[in-house]
Write an enzyme that holds these catalytic residues in place. Structure first.
Site, PDB file in Angstrom:
ATOM      1  N   CYS B 152      44.324  39.781  35.195  1.00  0.00           N
ATOM      2  CA  CYS B 152      45.658  39.316  35.915  1.00  0.00           C
ATOM      3  C   CYS B 152      45.772  38.735  37.268  1.00  0.00           C
ATOM      4  CB  CYS B 152      46.627  40.517  35.860  1.00  0.00           C
ATOM      5  SG  CYS B 152      47.127  41.142  34.316  1.00  0.00           S
ATOM      6  N   HIS B 281      52.197  41.919  43.809  1.00  0.00           N
ATOM      7  CA  HIS B 281      51.915  41.902  42.171  1.00  0.00           C
ATOM      8  C   HIS B 281      52.739  42.516  41.418  1.00  0.00           C
ATOM      9  CE1 HIS B 281      49.183  41.363  39.158  1.00  0.00           C
ATOM     10  NE2 HIS B 281      48.932  42.540  38.785  1.00  0.00           N
ATOM     11  N   HIS B 315      55.464  39.625  33.418  1.00  0.00           N
ATOM     12  CA  HIS B 315      54.255  39.381  33.841  1.00  0.00           C
ATOM     13  C   HIS B 315      53.265  38.618  32.778  1.00  0.00           C
ATOM     14  CE1 HIS B 315      50.234  40.171  35.332  1.00  0.00           C
ATOM     15  NE2 HIS B 315      50.126  41.386  35.084  1.00  0.00           N
TER      16      HIS B 315
END
Lengths: 266, 387
Positions: B152, B281, B315
């Protein structure tokens, strides 16, 4: 651009017939015959036992070559930024996940899933070495070795610090093997440093080049070079093994290759 | 840029202003259980450019859809005429590339031989490099290229690659970004780790219980900063670090995240108080947000406004870094510090200044966080060009 100048302080190698740099140096230098036997890889002792059991071949392979290169360079691995580069990552783990996802019960193992990320070897490397410095993980299909090399070289020249390149590939089982026939695992690691030291093995001078990439003279070694992307770095290792001034062109992308002048320091 | 918020910058900015989420709870592919996902509409309908049809897969369709927005092709064309094809690099992030095509092909194996269908093209779909090869060919570029795949953080880290290559004289410009698309590997994988919420994700909320997976394509053309014009957005800091802690859990104190943020500030020559907004994040898993809260508190304290936009987009994994870089640029350019959506009450254990309402104010510098599996951390700082 002007050539980038830097130094090779350590080498790690694991490939058929070359279990480590000392054996590889003899084979590539033409002082020993190339016998394409696949050498065994030890479980990574640097990992805690709980983690050691979970890891696949790419972790064992990258840890073996990375630690070998750092040992030769006599450098603390916790002080080295790392560039991992691999075309397929953990091919065996990928096959098992795909098999599960195609089955009626798609319950995947959490360990298989977190091991499936391309940067799993980098994650385990951090756990094993305690290194908190930047680490990246790249892929460029057949061009994966030079992708890693350009990034490692850029890091050394921009940060002024040494960097560890770890390029490694593993083989897919069938049915993906038929589409990506990498025959066996192989890996090359290099500790690259900005300044010459008493550990430096050779000075490299690297520029992009549109010319034809070099080949290995030995047919069996040339087959290794063309069939395993990480082995595209073998011409550079051969120049290092011969310990003579040399120039090699490593294969990167279509008309963008790397011309490397190699000048031994010893 | 294209995400569940829509194709192009305009619907993205509209969604930020309206505090609209693109996450929907629905059926997808052959997944039986209900999913809350940030799906991009119309990906399957994208017709691949004829000469690049062999790259056809969900990930590259999404990449092409993203490339077709916001006159991006014209900007790349102008850069190509200015610098030449060999002087432009392509560095893209993805976590799963076009693996969906192998997932489907494995269901269609020959019952006798086990072989995959003859039509399956591993190289141009599944292999991690596929999206960078596609984009490089799409624009006829001939410079260095690779894919970064660090879960990620992937498409945040490509900004660092481009920076180093431009600074080192290898190239004059770089096409960076990230593309990740829905697939069974991540939908079932994150579920196996019990990290997926049963409802649209609620970053930093007291009740948060996991992430919502999304998909996106985001691209940025980077050039040397000395030619910046007023109104341009500058990349002023890149900070990278490793947790050296665990494969799928962040360091509980957020040590790696702290180092990434400090390194980005150092490179930008800025103090924490110079940052006017932090794009977190903020995945909405209990442990990720807790670690990031600690990390942000130890670098910035409680004053700096921050939010996660994963409640908007989901996400988007390997694309998240580039998506949130683009959102950071939109924030700077439109004097908008966007509030999170989905969250209603900050976790009472947390101390950060989480935005529950949009703020209109001039922003000088914005920091964006991206953290991934394997303990891979990257923070970016973007700044407005001086008028």
């Amino acid at each position: 651009m002007n050539g980038v100048r830097l130094y090779v302080d350590g080498i790690g190698l694991h490939a058929p017939g070359m279990a480590g740099w000392s054996q590889g140096c003899e084979v590539l230098g033409g002082r020993a015959a190339f016998v394409a036997e696949v050498p065994p890889l030890a479980a990574p002792q640097a990992l805690p036992p709980t983690e050691r059991r979970r890891v696949g071949l790419p972790v064992r392979l990258s840890m073996a070559i990375g630690l070998e290169a750092a040992r030769q360079a006599q450098v603390d691995v916790a002080t080295l930024a790392t560039v991992f580069s691999s075309t397929g990552g953990d091919c065996d783990n990928c096959h098992h996940l795909l098999d599960t996802l195609a089955s009626p019960d798609r319950t995947v193992s959490p360990t298989r899933f977190h091991n499936s990320v391309h940067n799993a070897p980098s994650g385990y490397w951090g756990i094993a070495t305690g290194c908190r410095l930047p680490s990246t993980t790249l892929c460029a299909y057949d061009a994966t070795f030079c992708a890693g090399l350009t990034e490692a070289v850029s890091q050394v020249s921009q940060t002024g610090e040494a960097c560890l390149l770890l390029a490694y590939d593993t083989a897919y089982p069938e049915p993906l093997y038929a589409l990506r026939p990498i025959p066996h695992a192989a890996g090359i690691a290099l500790v690259l440093a900005p300044k010459q030291s008493e550990r430096s093995l050779a000075r490299l001078e690297i520029v992009p080049d549109a010319g034809l990439p070099g080949r290995m003279e030995d047919a069996a070694l040339e087959q290794l070079r063309t069939r395993v992307p990480a082995a595209r770095g073998l011409p550079l290792l051969q120049a290092l093994a011969r310990q003579q001034p040399a120039e090699v062109v490593l294969e990167y992308l279509d008309a963008f290759h790397l011309r490397i002048g190699v000048m031994p320091c010893i | 840029m294209t995400s569940a918020l829509g194709a192009g910058l305009e619907p993205t900015l509209d969604a930020l202003r309206a505090r609209r989420s693109g996450i929907m709870c629905k059926h997808w592919e052959t997944v039986e259980a209900g999913l809350c996902i940030g799906e991009v509409a119309g990906v399957d309908d994208v017709v691949m450019r004829a000469d690049l049809a062999h790259y056809a897969c969900r990930n590259n369709r999404l990449a092409q859809l993203g490339l077709e927005q916001d006159q991006f092709a014209a900007a790349v064309g102008a850069a190509t005429s200015r610098y030449g094809r060999r002087r432009i690099g392509v560095f893209l992030g993805t976590s799963t590339s076009g693996i969906l095509s192998s997932e489907i092909a494995y269901r269609q194996r020959d019952p006798h031989s086990g072989a995959l269908p003859a039509s399956h093209d591993y190289r141009h779909t599944h292999n991690s490099y596929s999206v960078a090869a596609f984009v490089r060919e799409y624009f006829g570029l001939q410079g260095p290229a690779f894919v970064v795949s660090t879960a990620c953080s992937s498409s945040a880290k490509v900004f660092g690659n481009a920076w180093r290559m431009i600074a080192g004289g290898w190239i004059d410009a770089a096409l960076v970004g990230g593309v990740d698309s829905l697939c069974l590997t991540t939908l079932y994988g994150f579920r196996s780790l019990q990290l997926v919420s049963d409802q649209p994700c609620r970053p930093f909320d007291a009740e948060r219980n996991g992430l919502s997976i999304g998909e996106a394509a985001a691209f940025v053309l980077l050039e040397r900063g000395d030619a910046a014009a007023p109104g341009n957005v500058l990349l002023t800091g890149v900070g990278e670090s490793s947790d050296a802690y665990h494969m799928s859990s962040p360091h509980p104190e957020g040590l790696g995240a702290v180092e990434a943020m400090r390194a980005a500030l150092r490179m930008a020559g800025l103090q924490p108080e110079d940052i006017d907004y932090i794009n977190l994040h903020g995945t909405a898993t209990p442990s990720n947000d807790a670690a990031e809260n600690r990390a942000v508190m130890s670098v910035f304290g409680a004053a700096t406004p921050c939010s996660s936009t994963k409640g908007h987009t989901g996400h988007t994994l390997g694309a998240a870094g580039a998506v949130e870089a683009v959102i950071s640029a939109l924030a700077l350019g439109n004097e908008l510090a966007p509030a999170g959506v989905g969250s209603t009450r900050l976790d009472p254990q947390f101390g950060v200044h989480y935005l529950f309402d949009n703020r209109s104010q001039p922003l000088r510098h914005v920091l964006s966080n991206s953290f991934g599996f394997g303990g891979s951390n990257c923070s970016l700082v973007f700044s407005g060009a001086a008028p």
